[in-house]
Design a protein around this motif. Structure first.
Motif, PDB file in Angstrom:
ATOM      1  N   LEU A  68       0.809  -1.278  -0.128  1.00 24.70           N
ATOM      2  CA  LEU A  68      -0.110   0.122   0.000  1.00 24.70           C
ATOM      3  C   LEU A  68       0.869   1.252  -0.013  1.00 24.70           C
ATOM      4  CD1 LEU A  68      -2.749   1.285   0.130  1.00 24.70           C
ATOM      5  CD2 LEU A  68      -2.556   1.150   2.680  1.00 24.70           C
ATOM      6  N   ILE A  69       1.919   1.386   0.757  1.00 20.07           N
ATOM      7  CA  ILE A  69       2.842   2.470   1.045  1.00 20.07           C
ATOM      8  C   ILE A  69       3.473   2.802  -0.788  1.00 20.07           C
ATOM      9  CG2 ILE A  69       4.687   3.521   1.816  1.00 20.07           C
ATOM     10  CD1 ILE A  69       3.813   2.009   4.541  1.00 20.07           C
ATOM     11  N   ARG A  70       3.990   1.719  -1.219  1.00 15.91           N
ATOM     12  CA  ARG A  70       4.488   2.004  -2.583  1.00 15.91           C
ATOM     13  C   ARG A  70       3.368   2.501  -3.324  1.00 15.91           C
ATOM     14  NH1 ARG A  70       6.392  -3.131  -0.693  1.00 15.91           N
ATOM     15  NH2 ARG A  70       8.938  -3.277  -0.635  1.00 15.91           N
ATOM     16  N   TYR A  71       2.195   1.896  -3.666  1.00 20.07           N
ATOM     17  CA  TYR A  71       1.308   2.320  -4.223  1.00 20.07           C
ATOM     18  C   TYR A  71       0.839   3.817  -4.068  1.00 20.07           C
ATOM     19  CZ  TYR A  71      -3.261   2.924  -6.434  1.00 20.07           C
ATOM     20  OH  TYR A  71      -4.646   3.301  -7.092  1.00 20.07           O
ATOM     21  N   LEU A  72       0.808   4.278  -2.858  1.00 23.50           N
ATOM     22  CA  LEU A  72       0.413   5.635  -2.454  1.00 23.50           C
ATOM     23  C   LEU A  72       1.663   6.589  -3.016  1.00 23.50           C
ATOM     24  CD1 LEU A  72      -1.173   5.065   1.145  1.00 23.50           C
ATOM     25  CD2 LEU A  72      -2.364   5.685  -1.037  1.00 23.50           C
ATOM     26  N   ALA A  73       2.870   6.082  -2.544  1.00 23.29           N
ATOM     27  CA  ALA A  73       4.003   7.080  -3.022  1.00 23.29           C
ATOM     28  C   ALA A  73       4.124   7.144  -4.605  1.00 23.29           C
ATOM     29  CB  ALA A  73       5.174   6.383  -2.721  1.00 23.29           C
ATOM     30  N   LEU A  74       3.604   6.275  -5.395  1.00 31.22           N
ATOM     31  CA  LEU A  74       3.617   6.431  -6.595  1.00 31.22           C
ATOM     32  C   LEU A  74       2.571   7.418  -7.456  1.00 31.22           C
ATOM     33  CD1 LEU A  74       4.736   5.556  -9.606  1.00 31.22           C
ATOM     34  CD2 LEU A  74       3.077   3.605  -9.487  1.00 31.22           C
ATOM     35  N   ALA A 116      10.607   7.115   1.309  1.00 34.92           N
ATOM     36  CA  ALA A 116      11.832   6.449   0.423  1.00 34.92           C
ATOM     37  C   ALA A 116      11.465   6.123  -0.852  1.00 34.92           C
ATOM     38  CB  ALA A 116      12.335   5.503   1.235  1.00 34.92           C
ATOM     39  N   TYR A 117      10.221   5.382  -0.749  1.00 33.55           N
ATOM     40  CA  TYR A 117       9.698   4.916  -2.299  1.00 33.55           C
ATOM     41  C   TYR A 117       9.337   6.128  -3.178  1.00 33.55           C
ATOM     42  CZ  TYR A 117       8.924   0.396   0.422  1.00 33.55           C
ATOM     43  OH  TYR A 117       9.134  -0.635   0.954  1.00 33.55           O
ATOM     44  N   MET A 118       8.796   7.145  -2.714  1.00 36.70           N
ATOM     45  CA  MET A 118       8.813   8.290  -3.498  1.00 36.70           C
ATOM     46  C   MET A 118       9.704   9.021  -4.252  1.00 36.70           C
ATOM     47  SD  MET A 118       6.548  11.810  -2.601  1.00 36.70           S
ATOM     48  CE  MET A 118       8.248  12.529  -2.303  1.00 36.70           C
ATOM     49  N   THR A 119      10.879   8.975  -3.144  1.00 37.03           N
ATOM     50  CA  THR A 119      12.017   9.635  -3.972  1.00 37.03           C
ATOM     51  C   THR A 119      12.898   8.554  -4.827  1.00 37.03           C
ATOM     52  OG1 THR A 119      13.270   9.159  -1.788  1.00 37.03           O
ATOM     53  CG2 THR A 119      12.243  11.438  -2.023  1.00 37.03           C
ATOM     54  N   ARG A 120      12.571   7.552  -4.454  1.00 38.91           N
ATOM     55  CA  ARG A 120      13.188   6.270  -5.365  1.00 38.91           C
ATOM     56  C   ARG A 120      12.818   6.326  -6.877  1.00 38.91           C
ATOM     57  NH1 ARG A 120      13.238   0.490  -2.883  1.00 38.91           N
ATOM     58  NH2 ARG A 120      14.368   1.727  -1.172  1.00 38.91           N
ATOM     59  N   VAL A 121      11.517   6.743  -6.974  1.00 40.40           N
ATOM     60  CA  VAL A 121      10.570   6.550  -8.223  1.00 40.40           C
ATOM     61  C   VAL A 121      11.281   7.768  -8.925  1.00 40.40           C
ATOM     62  CG1 VAL A 121       8.493   6.828  -9.232  1.00 40.40           C
ATOM     63  CG2 VAL A 121       8.713   5.209  -7.353  1.00 40.40           C
ATOM     64  N   SER A 122      11.412   8.723  -8.221  1.00 41.33           N
ATOM     65  CA  SER A 122      11.986  10.079  -9.002  1.00 41.33           C
ATOM     66  C   SER A 122      13.319  10.008  -9.540  1.00 41.33           C
ATOM     67  CB  SER A 122      12.114  11.207  -8.024  1.00 41.33           C
ATOM     68  OG  SER A 122      12.721  12.296  -8.511  1.00 41.33           O
ATOM     69  N   SER A 123      13.441  10.562 -10.675  1.00 43.17           N
ATOM     70  CA  SER A 123      14.906  10.434 -11.585  1.00 43.17           C
ATOM     71  C   SER A 123      15.776  11.598 -11.219  1.00 43.17           C
ATOM     72  CB  SER A 123      14.712  10.213 -12.814  1.00 43.17           C
ATOM     73  OG  SER A 123      14.024  11.501 -13.429  1.00 43.17           O
ATOM     74  N   ASN A 124      15.261  12.735 -10.654  1.00 44.01           N
ATOM     75  CA  ASN A 124      16.179  13.772 -10.313  1.00 44.01           C
ATOM     76  C   ASN A 124      16.260  14.497  -8.837  1.00 44.01           C
ATOM     77  OD1 ASN A 124      13.422  14.650 -10.612  1.00 44.01           O
ATOM     78  ND2 ASN A 124      13.691  16.847 -11.327  1.00 44.01           N
ATOM     79  N   ILE A 125      15.750  13.442  -7.926  1.00 46.15           N
ATOM     80  CA  ILE A 125      16.150  13.641  -6.632  1.00 46.15           C
ATOM     81  C   ILE A 125      17.278  12.563  -6.124  1.00 46.15           C
ATOM     82  CG2 ILE A 125      15.157  13.427  -4.205  1.00 46.15           C
ATOM     83  CD1 ILE A 125      12.528  14.091  -5.329  1.00 46.15           C
ATOM     84  N   ILE A 126      18.408  13.291  -6.076  1.00 51.21           N
ATOM     85  CA  ILE A 126      19.799  12.206  -6.062  1.00 51.21           C
ATOM     86  C   ILE A 126      19.460  11.726  -4.623  1.00 51.21           C
ATOM     87  CG2 ILE A 126      21.202  13.686  -7.226  1.00 51.21           C
ATOM     88  CD1 ILE A 126      22.255  14.896  -4.922  1.00 51.21           C
ATOM     89  N   HIS A 127      18.940  12.340  -3.354  1.00 53.20           N
ATOM     90  CA  HIS A 127      18.834  11.748  -2.146  1.00 53.20           C
ATOM     91  C   HIS A 127      17.785  12.243  -1.281  1.00 53.20           C
ATOM     92  CE1 HIS A 127      20.364  10.536   1.886  1.00 53.20           C
ATOM     93  NE2 HIS A 127      21.240  10.024   1.441  1.00 53.20           N
TER      94      HIS A 127
END
Length: 217
Positions: A68-74, A116-127
């Motif tokens: 659920l958390i992964r889905y919401l982050a996306l 963590a999931y939300m920023t991992r999906v992003s390509s221009n957030i380095i950290h």
């Protein structure tokens, strides 16, 4: 006879235990302090706080395992990622409002995985540190409003016999002012780097082969 190297881990589990044993060895604390720090005294029961925290941790891990958390982050990133600063404000306000009522522990346990999931999906957030550190800060600040929002508040209110209404009446104004001052300070000074909080957040695009794959539980 050859020497055998033994690696002893120093982490959040072993370090407190070693510190306690060291304090016992030098007689800085005794059996009374160990008893009161575990079982409690004067209406303060530390073990109940640990049970409460472990229960929250179990719930947060279970929610994360469900996906659920992964889905919401996306979905959050798809809806609000077009304007990075606005999304940062919305999440800041959301964590503050939620932390005022349910406390900082549920937010930190579930919100950290969400960010963590939300920023991992992003390509221009380095950290993810700008998002996660801001969440930590605002959640802990917000949890000072109500006695029930933080185990520390419960301990202090119980120890000093502070009424809930008196506690909130004295805390709500400084907490709100702190949160208002903190937001622009975090956004424009501490985490002003475009690679941490972009003006527009871009997402990774899946290949056609990856899109064609069946979902995996």
């Amino acid at each position: 006879m050859p020497f055998v190297r033994l690696n002893f881990p120093m982490n959040f589990v072993t370090a407190p235990l070693i510190a306690d044993l060291f304090l016992l060895a030098i007689l800085a604390i005794g059996s009374k302090e160990v008893h009161d720090g575990t079982i409690g005294s004067d209406s303060i029961e530390p073990y109940t706080i640990m049970i409460f925290f472990l229960t929250l941790a179990y719930i947060a891990i279970s929610i994360d395992a469900s996906g659920l958390i992964r889905y919401l982050a996306l979905k959050v990133l798809q809806k609000g990622g077009g304007v990075g600063h606005k999304l940062f404000f919305y999440l800041y306000a959301f964590f503050f409002g939620l932390g005022s009522f349910i406390g900082n522990d549920p937010i930190v346990l579930s919100g950290t995985a969400f960010l963590a999931y939300m920023t991992r999906v992003s390509s221009n957030i380095i950290h993810p540190r700008a998002w996660i550190h801001s969440q930590f800060a605002v959640a802990n600040i917000a949890s000072a409003i109500l006695v029930s929002s933080n185990p520390t508040n419960l301990v202090l209110a119980g120890a000093f016999k502070i009424k809930f209404i008196n506690y909130t009446a004295n805390m709500i104004v400084p907490v709100v002012i702190t949160a208002l001052v903190l937001f622009p300070f975090l956004l424009y000074i501490v985490f002003a780097d475009e690679s941490l909080i972009p003006l527009s957040i871009k997402m990774y695009e899946l290949t056609e082969e990856e899109k064609a794959k069946d979902p995996v539980n």
